[in-house]
Design an enzyme around this catalytic site. Structure first.
Site, PDB file in Angstrom:
ATOM      1  N   GLY A  14       2.804  -9.041   7.721  1.00 46.36           N
ATOM      2  CA  GLY A  14       2.079  -9.028   6.455  1.00 46.36           C
ATOM      3  C   GLY A  14       2.368  -7.828   5.575  1.00 46.36           C
ATOM      4  O   GLY A  14       1.706  -7.640   4.558  1.00 46.36           O
ATOM      5  N   GLN A  15       3.343  -7.004   5.948  1.00 37.79           N
ATOM      6  CA  GLN A  15       3.666  -5.867   5.086  1.00 37.79           C
ATOM      7  C   GLN A  15       4.364  -6.364   3.832  1.00 37.79           C
ATOM      8  O   GLN A  15       5.373  -7.085   3.928  1.00 37.79           O
ATOM      9  CB  GLN A  15       4.563  -4.854   5.824  1.00 37.79           C
ATOM     10  N   ILE A  23      -5.695  -2.157  -4.931  1.00 39.21           N
ATOM     11  CA  ILE A  23      -6.081  -2.957  -6.120  1.00 39.21           C
ATOM     12  C   ILE A  23      -6.760  -4.275  -5.751  1.00 39.21           C
ATOM     13  O   ILE A  23      -7.421  -4.863  -6.593  1.00 39.21           O
ATOM     14  CB  ILE A  23      -4.906  -3.313  -7.085  1.00 39.21           C
ATOM     15  N   HIS A  36       2.021   2.930   4.592  1.00 48.16           N
ATOM     16  CA  HIS A  36       0.654   3.144   4.118  1.00 48.16           C
ATOM     17  C   HIS A  36      -0.335   2.785   5.207  1.00 48.16           C
ATOM     18  O   HIS A  36      -0.151   1.796   5.923  1.00 48.16           O
ATOM     19  CB  HIS A  36       0.363   2.348   2.837  1.00 48.16           C
TER      20      HIS A  36
HETATM   21  P1  AMP Z   1       0.571  -4.360   3.024  1.00 46.63           P
HETATM   22  O1  AMP Z   1       0.346  -5.834   3.096  1.00 46.63           O
HETATM   23  O2  AMP Z   1       0.161  -3.639   4.288  1.00 46.63           O
HETATM   24  O3  AMP Z   1       2.004  -4.015   2.609  1.00 46.63           O
HETATM   25  O4  AMP Z   1      -0.406  -3.820   1.932  1.00 46.63           O
HETATM   26  C1  AMP Z   1      -0.023  -3.529   0.615  1.00 46.63           C
HETATM   27  C2  AMP Z   1      -1.285  -3.310  -0.163  1.00 46.63           C
HETATM   28  O5  AMP Z   1      -0.937  -2.681  -1.383  1.00 46.63           O
HETATM   29  C3  AMP Z   1      -2.046  -4.592  -0.515  1.00 46.63           C
HETATM   30  O6  AMP Z   1      -3.346  -4.542   0.067  1.00 46.63           O
HETATM   31  C4  AMP Z   1      -2.068  -4.575  -2.042  1.00 46.63           C
HETATM   32  O7  AMP Z   1      -3.305  -5.043  -2.565  1.00 46.63           O
HETATM   33  C5  AMP Z   1      -1.847  -3.115  -2.351  1.00 46.63           C
HETATM   34  N1  AMP Z   1      -1.242  -2.804  -3.642  1.00 46.63           N
HETATM   35  C6  AMP Z   1      -0.140  -3.373  -4.189  1.00 46.63           C
HETATM   36  N2  AMP Z   1       0.138  -2.810  -5.371  1.00 46.63           N
HETATM   37  C7  AMP Z   1      -0.808  -1.853  -5.569  1.00 46.63           C
HETATM   38  C8  AMP Z   1      -1.074  -0.924  -6.627  1.00 46.63           C
HETATM   39  N3  AMP Z   1      -0.295  -0.849  -7.714  1.00 46.63           N
HETATM   40  N4  AMP Z   1      -2.138  -0.095  -6.509  1.00 46.63           N
HETATM   41  C9  AMP Z   1      -2.923  -0.174  -5.422  1.00 46.63           C
HETATM   42  N5  AMP Z   1      -2.725  -1.024  -4.397  1.00 46.63           N
HETATM   43  C10 AMP Z   1      -1.685  -1.859  -4.475  1.00 46.63           C
END
Ligand code: AMP
Ligand code: ZN
Length: 104
Positions: free
Chosen positions: A91-92, A31, A98
């Site tokens: 940063g997770q 997003i 994912h």
């Molecule tokens: P991380 O920092 O590796 O945990 O990445 C989590 C990612 O999830 C971030 O880049 C967010 O922008 C993304 N994110 C969070 N909520 C959603 C959502 N509902 N749909 C799509 N991406 C999301």
């Protein structure tokens, strides 16, 4: 996991722009995209982090990489990064494994 946002996207309880789905994984747009193509690839099995992988889970992680490669080709990425953030110190923010596909 009832309170996991990515499990909710997998179950279609909340929307996502889905780019790929099969029995093992789902891929959908981030997003808050950080590059032209920013797709998240998640195993359908809830695993909190790479640090929590169990015996056998490496198969689905390999599968994510394969699908990421195919999506990078489909979306004509010239080059791309594949990133797992592991742990909040790295940063997770979402604790469901994912793989970020960041392509330009
Ligand atoms: P991380 O920092 O590796 O945990 O990445 C989590 C990612 O999830 C971030 O880049 C967010 O922008 C993304 N994110 C969070 N909520 C959603 C959502 N509902 N749909 C799509 N991406 C999301
Ligand atoms: Zn989950």
């Amino acid at each position: 996991m009832d309170d996991c946002i990515f499990c909710k996207i997998i179950k279609k309880e909340i929307p996502g722009t889905i780019r790929h789905e099969d029995e093992h994984c789902l891929a959908f747009d981030d997003i808050h995209p950080k590059s032209r193509i920013h797709i998240l690839l998640v195993p359908k099995k809830h695993i909190a982090t790479i640090a929590d992988l169990e015996e056998g889970d490496e198969l689905v992680i390999g599968h994510l990489v394969k699908i990421a490669k195919e999506l990078a080709k489909k979306f004509e990425c010239k080059g791309y990064q594949l990133v797992f953030n592991v742990g909040k110190e790295a940063g997770q923010i979402v604790f469901h494994v994912h793989l970020h596909l960041l392509g330009n």
